[in-house]
Design an enzyme around this catalytic site. Structure first.
Site: not given
Lengths: 365, 365
Positions: A122, A144, A186, A228, A238, A242, A246, A249, A253, A265
């Site tokens: 946890r 993330k 990026e 960022k 997000e 935020r 993306n 992306h 992706h 990527h």
């Protein structure tokens, strides 16, 4: 009879973490980690490329710290099976909740190690020591984490902020050229969505960046972290703003998955950025000037700006549907009106684009 | 040169969720779920026992809702592989972040479904509809989720609070007797650590509870939710006070694992509760009177109060070391001084007990 009970979840307090950026700091980092996180047992997650480059040895010296070396390095290892192996290795080392996970490596290492830390018993803290352009620009900051299922990217993940980030731009010296260049996509993305001045800077200094001059690499890292950080502070979970990160992306992706991870990527995102630009022009949100500047900088980075022939459009549409940001089975897109300015519709930063527009753009890519 | 950047993570606001308790409410629940969570796609996680008992049909009626039925039911399925299957089924159904996971079943279903919801695409909401005594008393409330690795229980998990909890005590009517009784151990535990009045109530009303009279079952459910809710509100992240809920669990978890899950969770915890009582007497924290009352109520529940012969002590010590709450490789124990009063040492509710004391008690169990 209907009985009711309300459970109140108290607010969690504000927190913060520090990013430290320097050159050749890896060798002197461990004593600082011990000073800052003395009460924790340490567990290092890295990959075989990082070991080959000598970074692990530089970080640990002669210290005996339990370590998981991901093999092979690269996106194909970023999956739930690797995360399971890491967790079971931690258990075998009798590590408990008083463990600090140290992620040393690129985005893949950071994403998996962050996820493993977030779900181990946890949740235990993680610190990020990114060693690639993409990780230093993007994935090490913002919390993330994620690993892939057999069907799609980041199917498993949680938000789990790091306890600290240490960026040593000297680690970029040994990075292979393709990785180095793809990771800079990026940085270009940050400039596109948030800061036209930074875009100007990258345009003017790209040769020095590509020569990997430490001074300019530190500046790039710092600029990325500021942009960022500002975005993440505004919208850590997000919910809306935020999402601008993306940019490129949604299609990126899908392209990355369709290539069977043959594309890096950043390379896939470069194609996604061009696709976003074409959508903007198609929808008359932006003129062609911005896209031309973007295309030139990406070409100079030597990353793909067109769709490789072997990626069928049909697969891409199907893969786009599986995008994790999908609402009603079709994802939203981040678009700009000019470099540094994201387009908003009804206060939303991620907007609907009709599937036939996307199909048309994919044909043209 | 060393550049620094601080990232501020804003406070997350206070939140709350409602627990609704009634008899025979399952058949009319779905319209309420649709009213409360209309904007979400729904995905149900349940198990084959719940399906056999007719609860799924009662909940859904003729509605066509994507559903994952865990098979076989029981603790052996509470593992990361099952969680992966759930996530991949959600992906195959093209579900996105706008998904509400509906957990219908016992503690195993709730723990897995909660974990799957927490990690699916970085987290989607979950509502809990517990159908067993253990789930209604304990696991559906409080936001703990978890699945087992091949080495230990809840090796994977996160804190993920449900968006709502609906308790229909009529679902207990079909529960097999062993499950029903074992689940009541968590109610006894709540009374032991938090409320001697509740302990008196359970002692006086145990026959009516065992006859499964709805009125008294609703009262038991409500009492459990109040006690657990109060503890969780005070310490949601289990920094200290919430640990009192682990009473009997340190040894209980080890016994459960050592039995190869031949013992039910509540049965193993019953043994753990007796072990805790013996430790309290050994350390002269408590007299024998409380333990005798506890032993009598557990015996009336027909759960084990001694260690089965086939569980070697050696394995238990090793398994205790793997307990997720371990600090410095040896876990702390929750102990009481009398029924309703937890022992504290240096403001800590989970305290150190020397391994040789634990070994001695295990010999005596």
């Amino acid at each position: 009879m209907m009985l009711e009970q309300e459970i109140k979840i108290p607010a969690s307090p504000a927190a913060s973490y520090r990013i430290k950026i320097g050159t050749d700091i890896l060798g002197s980092l461990w004593p600082q980690i011990e000073a800052d996180f003395g009460k924790y047992s340490k567990f290092v997650v890295t990959d075989e490329n990082v070991v080959s480059a000598g970074h692990l040895k530089k970080l640990l010296g002669q210290r005996d710290v339990p370590t998981f070396v991901i093999s092979p390095a690269g996106e194909t290892s970023k999956n739930i099976d690797t995360a399971i192996s890491i967790i079971e290795t931690m258990e075998q080392a009798y590590l408990g909740r008083d463990t600090l996970v140290v992620a040393l490596g690129g985005g893949m290492v950071g994403d998996i190690a962050g996820f493993a830390a977030a779900v181990f018993k946890r949740g235990v803290p993680v610190i990020q020591i990114p060693t690639t352009t993409v990780a230093q620009a993007d994935s090490s900051v913002g919390g993330k984490t994620g690993v892939d299922s057999s069907l799609s990217k980041n199917a498993f993940g949680v938000f789990w902020h790091p306890a600290a980030v240490y960026i040593d731009v000297a680690t970029l010296a040994t990075l292979d050229d393709r990785q180095f260049r793809a990771g800079l996509v990026e940085s270009v993305k940050h400039a596109i969505v948030a800061d036209s001045e930074y875009f100007d800077f990258l345009e003017s200094n790209l040769d020095t960046v590509l020569e990997r001059k430490p001074d300019v690499l530190e500046k790039v890292a710092h600029w990325n972290c500021k942009i960022k950080g500002n975005i993440v502070e505004t919208d850590p979970g997000e919910q809306n703003f935020r999402r601008i990160l993306n940019y490129g992306h949604t299609i990126g992706h899908a392209v990355e998955a369709a290539s069977g991870f043959g594309l890096l990527h950043g390379e896939a995102v470069a194609i996604g950025i061009i696709a976003a630009g074409l959508i903007e022009i198609e929808l008359q949100l932006a003129g062609p000037g911005g896209l031309e500047r973007i295309r030139r900088i990406l070409e100079k980075l030597n990353v793909p700006v067109t769709l490789p022939d072997d990626l069928a459009d049909k697969d891409l549409i199907d893969l786009i549907k599986r995008d994790k940001k999908a609402v009603n089975k079709w994802p939203r897109f981040v678009l700009i009106t000019e470099i540094g300015k994201v387009y908003r519709r009804n206060e939303q930063y991620a907007v609907e684009v009709a599937p036939d527009v996307v199909e048309k753009i994919l044909d043209r890519l």
